[in-house]
Design a protein around this motif. Structure first.
Motif: not given
Length: 182
Positions: A77, A110-112, A118, A132
């Motif tokens: 992503y 962006l982070n998971c 996300l 989120t």
């Protein structure tokens, strides 16, 4: 840019790899022997892979406006500003691209989270708030509504962390994260 390979067990650098002309950011593991990152050359930013064992550099995107890659299972992503501000999903097996979220407002950081969600910042009314996106349900939720910009969000366990401009400087904030509240 230079990538330093560090042996954590022996506390020493074991390799140094130079990648000329690229400013590297947003580095994440792709698998056990590869990295994925965004890199800028001039005013263009794209997604690259780097195989640690062979030193092979690969370019995944070529549109010039892609950054912040994260890996979840067999999918990558990343944020793309090619058409609109979007979060794009790339299947690592087929290479197919799919826009999963698009906005008129700027998206960043962006982070998971737990390979299920996300987390990112999105500019709303001139300020960045944290959102989120549930990868399975496709739900978007806003988790901050402050009078300051909230940047670089991370969620770990029952907490979320972010930077916010407060009292004339960026400071790290921590808050309890309860998904049922948002």
């Amino acid at each position: 840019s230079i990538i330093h390979i560090y042996d954590i067990k022996n506390f020493k650098f074991i390799n140094e790899i130079s990648i000329p002309y690229l400013f590297i950011s947003d580095i994440n593991p792709l698998n056990d022997s590869s990295l994925i990152f965004s890199a800028m050359c001039g005013f263009r930013s794209d997604i690259y892979t780097f195989k640690i064992n062979t030193g092979e550099l690969g370019m995944l995107t070529e549109s010039g406006d892609n950054y912040c890659p994260v890996v979840v299972n067999n999918k990558i992503y990343f944020i793309s500003n090619t058409n609109k501000n979007s979060i794009v999903e790339m299947d690592t097996i087929s290479g197919k691209l799919k826009t999963i979220f698009s906005s008129e407002q700027a998206i960043s950081h962006l982070n998971c989270v737990n390979e299920k969600m996300l987390v990112f910042s999105k500019k709303m009314n001139g300020l960045d708030d944290i959102f989120t996106f549930d990868l399975q349900a496709g739900n978007l939720r806003q988790i901050t509504r402050n009078n300051n910009s909230n940047l670089a969000p991370q969620i770990s366990g029952n907490y979320f962390y972010f930077f916010s401009f407060y009292k004339y400087k960026y400071q790290l904030f921590l808050d309890v994260y309860n998904p049922a509240e948002y």
